[in-house]
Motif scaffolding. Structure first.
Motif, PDB file in Angstrom:
ATOM      1  N   ASP A 101     -50.451  24.727  -9.119  1.00  0.00           N
ATOM      2  CA  ASP A 101     -49.652  23.612  -8.576  1.00  0.00           C
ATOM      3  C   ASP A 101     -48.174  23.817  -8.880  1.00  0.00           C
ATOM      4  O   ASP A 101     -47.812  24.268  -9.973  1.00  0.00           O
ATOM      5  N   THR A 102     -47.318  23.400  -7.966  1.00  0.00           N
ATOM      6  CA  THR A 102     -45.867  23.509  -8.179  1.00  0.00           C
ATOM      7  C   THR A 102     -45.436  22.722  -9.427  1.00  0.00           C
ATOM      8  O   THR A 102     -44.575  23.166 -10.182  1.00  0.00           O
ATOM      9  N   MET A 103     -46.041  21.554  -9.642  1.00  0.00           N
ATOM     10  CA  MET A 103     -45.711  20.735 -10.830  1.00  0.00           C
ATOM     11  C   MET A 103     -45.965  21.536 -12.112  1.00  0.00           C
ATOM     12  O   MET A 103     -45.150  21.526 -13.033  1.00  0.00           O
ATOM     13  N   GLN A 104     -47.121  22.202 -12.155  1.00  0.00           N
ATOM     14  CA  GLN A 104     -47.457  22.982 -13.363  1.00  0.00           C
ATOM     15  C   GLN A 104     -46.498  24.158 -13.513  1.00  0.00           C
ATOM     16  O   GLN A 104     -46.113  24.515 -14.640  1.00  0.00           O
ATOM     17  N   ALA A 105     -46.100  24.746 -12.394  1.00  0.00           N
ATOM     18  CA  ALA A 105     -45.146  25.869 -12.454  1.00  0.00           C
ATOM     19  C   ALA A 105     -43.818  25.381 -13.033  1.00  0.00           C
ATOM     20  O   ALA A 105     -43.202  26.042 -13.878  1.00  0.00           O
ATOM     21  N   ALA A 106     -43.380  24.188 -12.590  1.00  0.00           N
ATOM     22  CA  ALA A 106     -42.108  23.633 -13.079  1.00  0.00           C
ATOM     23  C   ALA A 106     -42.178  23.396 -14.590  1.00  0.00           C
ATOM     24  O   ALA A 106     -41.219  23.679 -15.321  1.00  0.00           O
ATOM     25  N   ILE A 107     -43.327  22.920 -15.056  1.00  0.00           N
ATOM     26  CA  ILE A 107     -43.514  22.688 -16.506  1.00  0.00           C
ATOM     27  C   ILE A 107     -43.495  24.028 -17.252  1.00  0.00           C
ATOM     28  O   ILE A 107     -42.844  24.182 -18.287  1.00  0.00           O
ATOM     29  N   LEU A 108     -44.193  25.005 -16.686  1.00  0.00           N
ATOM     30  CA  LEU A 108     -44.280  26.319 -17.354  1.00  0.00           C
ATOM     31  C   LEU A 108     -42.916  27.008 -17.452  1.00  0.00           C
ATOM     32  O   LEU A 108     -42.643  27.712 -18.429  1.00  0.00           O
ATOM     33  N   ILE A 109     -42.055  26.804 -16.462  1.00  0.00           N
ATOM     34  CA  ILE A 109     -40.713  27.411 -16.521  1.00  0.00           C
ATOM     35  C   ILE A 109     -39.981  26.883 -17.767  1.00  0.00           C
ATOM     36  O   ILE A 109     -39.377  27.647 -18.524  1.00  0.00           O
ATOM     37  N   GLU A 110     -40.097  25.585 -18.003  1.00  0.00           N
ATOM     38  CA  GLU A 110     -39.430  24.998 -19.173  1.00  0.00           C
ATOM     39  C   GLU A 110     -40.079  25.477 -20.474  1.00  0.00           C
ATOM     40  O   GLU A 110     -39.398  25.760 -21.452  1.00  0.00           O
ATOM     41  N   LYS A 111     -41.392  25.568 -20.453  1.00  0.00           N
ATOM     42  CA  LYS A 111     -42.081  25.992 -21.683  1.00  0.00           C
ATOM     43  C   LYS A 111     -41.825  27.472 -21.980  1.00  0.00           C
ATOM     44  O   LYS A 111     -41.734  27.871 -23.148  1.00  0.00           O
ATOM     45  N   LEU A 112     -41.698  28.270 -20.922  1.00  0.00           N
ATOM     46  CA  LEU A 112     -41.408  29.698 -21.122  1.00  0.00           C
ATOM     47  C   LEU A 112     -40.024  29.881 -21.762  1.00  0.00           C
ATOM     48  O   LEU A 112     -39.815  30.805 -22.545  1.00  0.00           O
ATOM     49  N   ALA A 113     -39.110  28.968 -21.440  1.00  0.00           N
ATOM     50  CA  ALA A 113     -37.744  29.086 -21.997  1.00  0.00           C
ATOM     51  C   ALA A 113     -37.752  28.949 -23.524  1.00  0.00           C
ATOM     52  O   ALA A 113     -36.941  29.581 -24.198  1.00  0.00           O
ATOM     53  N   ILE A 114     -38.670  28.149 -24.074  1.00  0.00           N
ATOM     54  CA  ILE A 114     -38.697  28.004 -25.547  1.00  0.00           C
ATOM     55  C   ILE A 114     -39.799  28.866 -26.169  1.00  0.00           C
ATOM     56  O   ILE A 114     -39.984  28.866 -27.391  1.00  0.00           O
ATOM     57  N   PHE A 115     -40.519  29.605 -25.325  1.00  0.00           N
ATOM     58  CA  PHE A 115     -41.674  30.363 -25.822  1.00  0.00           C
ATOM     59  C   PHE A 115     -41.300  31.417 -26.877  1.00  0.00           C
ATOM     60  O   PHE A 115     -42.003  31.537 -27.898  1.00  0.00           O
ATOM     61  N   PRO A 116     -40.215  32.191 -26.704  1.00  0.00           N
ATOM     62  CA  PRO A 116     -39.911  33.209 -27.722  1.00  0.00           C
ATOM     63  C   PRO A 116     -39.707  32.602 -29.118  1.00  0.00           C
ATOM     64  O   PRO A 116     -40.216  33.135 -30.106  1.00  0.00           O
TER      65      PRO A 116
END
Ligand SMILES: Cc1ncc(COP(=O)(O)O)c(C=O)c1O
Length: 380
Positions: A244-259
Motif C-alpha cells: 500500500d502507498t500508505m505503508q510505503a510512506a511510513i517506511l520511507i520515514e522509518k528508513l530515515a532513522i533506521f541506521p
C-alpha cells in the motif's frame, strides 16, 4: 537496582518509536490522502529506490508481506509438483508454507547450534539422499533472529548441485556480511516489514531484492496480476501483492532513522553480552557478519527455560520463545521429508531458546535491570 526506577519494559516498543516519529508520520499520510494514489503511488517507487540505495541490491520490488515475497519468488522460479526445496526446520511457518502451497515438497534441514542457521552438512546430506522421485530445485536459507546465513558456502553447494538460493531475510533487514548488506548477499532475497521486524510498517509489507533485472521484471508483473505494458494486458498468471502507498510512506520515514536504530540495537547486544551471566549461551558475534538483532535469543541450560521465564515475568520483564515446536514436528508438516529422522540440534534448542527484550528504545538501565534479574535467577 530498584524496579521502581525502571520504566515499563516492552519486548518490542512500537510506541516509543511512534513518539520519535510523531512529527513526520501524520504529514506523510496526509500527503497520500491528498494525492489519492493509494495503490502503487509515488511513495512506493521512492521507497523502492531508497531500499535499493540502502541494500546495494540492483533491484527492489515491494509487495504485500514477507510471505508473498517468498511466494512471488517461487512463482517466478516456476516451482511446482515434484520439486523439492530445502529449508531449515527451525523457522517461522512461512518459509515452508509457500513451498507446500506451490504443491512442491519442503525438505527439512537441521541448524547449527551456534548460529541457529542452516547446517551445511545436514543440507548436503539431504541433497544426496533425496528421494529419486523428487527433483531438487532450490534452497531457502533463513537469517534466523537477524544473523545472515552463511551465503558464500550455501551458494557454493547450490552451484555444485545446480540449485538456486533464496535468502529468507524477514528477520535480518539491516544485517550484512563483510561489506555487503542483506538484500545483496544471495541471488534472491525476501524480507518482511511486519510491525515487529527491524524495519517495519504499520501493517503488512514486504520486499524482494535481486541483481537479476529480468527476474525483477517478472516479479513486478506477477505482483500486479501478471500485467504487461498495459494494466489490462496479462502476460503471466499473477497475483495481487502490492505494498500500500500508505505503508510505503511510513517506511520511507522509518528508513530515515533506521541506521541509528540499528546502531542502538548493536549497543544493546553488546551491553547484554557484558552483563548477562555465563549460565546462558549468548548469541554469536561472528567476525565478518553484521547481526540485525531482530531478536536477542539466548540458549538456557536444559530444563530451566520455563522457570526463568516465570521469574522474568515476576520482575515485569516480557520474554518469548521462537520457536517451541520446529516445523518438521508440526501436524501440517511432519509428513514431509527431512535430512535425517531426527533433526537433533533443532529438536534440542527449540526446548531451550528464550528471546529477551530487544528494540532500539531500551535504555542502558533497562538492559542492566534485565541482566540483573536473569543473574538473580541463577543465584537463587
Ligand atoms: C523467517 C520468516 N519468514 C517469513 C516471514 C513472513 O513474513 P510476513 O509476516 O510479512 O508474511 C516471517 C515473519 O515473521 C519470518 O519470521
Amino acid at each position: 537496582m530498584l524496579k521502581e526506577k525502571i520504566s515499563k519494559i516492552e519486548f518490542i516498543d512500537l510506541q516509543a518509536q511512534r513518539h520519535a516519529l510523531k512529527h513526520s508520520i501524520p504529514g506523510v499520510l496526509e500527503r497520500v490522502l491528498e494525492h489519492g494514489a493509494f495503490i502503487l503511488g509515488p511513495e512506493v517507487k521512492t521507497l523502492e529506490e531508497k531500499l535499493t540505495a540502502y541494500t546495494g541490491a540492483e533491484e527492489t520490488i515491494t509487495c504485500s508481506d514477507g510471505t508473498d515475497a517468498l511466494r512471488l519468488l517461487l512463482l517466478a522460479k516456476q516451482v511446482g509438483p515434484g520439486d523439492a526445496v530445502f529449508v531449515p526446520s527451525f523457522t517461522f511457518a512461512s518459509t515452508a508454507e509457500v513451498i507446500a502451497q506451490a504443491n512442491a515438497t519442503p525438505v527439512f534441514i537441521d541448524v547449527c547450534p551456534i548460529t541457529f542457521n542452516m547446517d551445511l552438512q545436514s543440507l548436503e546430506q539431504a541433497i544426496k539422499t533425496l528421494d529419486k522421485s523428487l527433483k531438487p530445485k532450490g534452497i531457502i536459507a533463513v537469517d534466523l533472529f537477524g544473523l545472515p546465513a552463511n551465503y558464500p558456502a550455501i551458494h557454493q553447494l547450490a552451484e555444485q548441485h545446480q540449485l538456486w538460493v533464496i535468502a529468507d531475510s524477514a528477520q535480518s533487514f539491516g544485517g550484512g556480511y563483510q561489506d555487503k548488506k542483506v538484500g545483496n548477499l544471495a541471488t534472491m532475497t525476501s524480507t518482511s516489514f511486519f510491525p515487529s521486524k527491524p524495519l517495519a510498517c504499520y501493517g503488512d509489507g514486504g520486499a524482494i531484492f535481486t541483481n537479476d533485472k529480468e527476474l525483477a521484471n517478472v516479479i513486478r508483473s506477477l505482483r500486479n496480476h501478471g500485467c504487461g505494458q498495459h494494466r489490462y494486458d496479462h502476460i503471466h498468471v499473477g497475483m495481487n501483492s502490492r505494498l500500500d502507498t500508505m505503508q510505503a510512506a511510513i517506511l520511507i520515514e522509518k528508513l530515515a532513522i533506521f541506521p541509528q536504530e540499528r546502531a542502538r540495537r548493536e549497543q544493546i547486544a553488546t551491553l547484554y553480552r557484558q552483563e548477562l551471566p555465563d549460565n546462558l549461551q549468548l548469541p554469536s558475534m561472528m567476525p565478518d557478519y553484521t547481526h540485525a538483532w531482530g531478536l536477542y535469543t539466548v540458549v538456557c541450560p536444559e530444563g530451566v527455560r520455563d522457570a526463568l521465564m516465570q521469574h522474568l515475568q515476576e520482575c515485569h520483564i516480557p520474554s518469548n520463545v521462537y520457536y517451541r515446536k520446529p516445523l518438521h514436528l508440526q501436524p501440517a508438516y511432519q509428513h514431509y521429508p527431512r535430512a535425517a529422522q531426527q533433526l537433533a540440534v533443532t529438536e534440542k534448542i527449540s526446548q531451550q531458546v528464550l528471546s529477551l527484550p530487544m528494540h532500539p528504545y531500551l535504555s542502558d538501565e533497562q538492559v542492566a535491570y534485565i541482566s540483573q534479574c536473569v543473574k538473580s535467577y541463577f543465584k537463587a
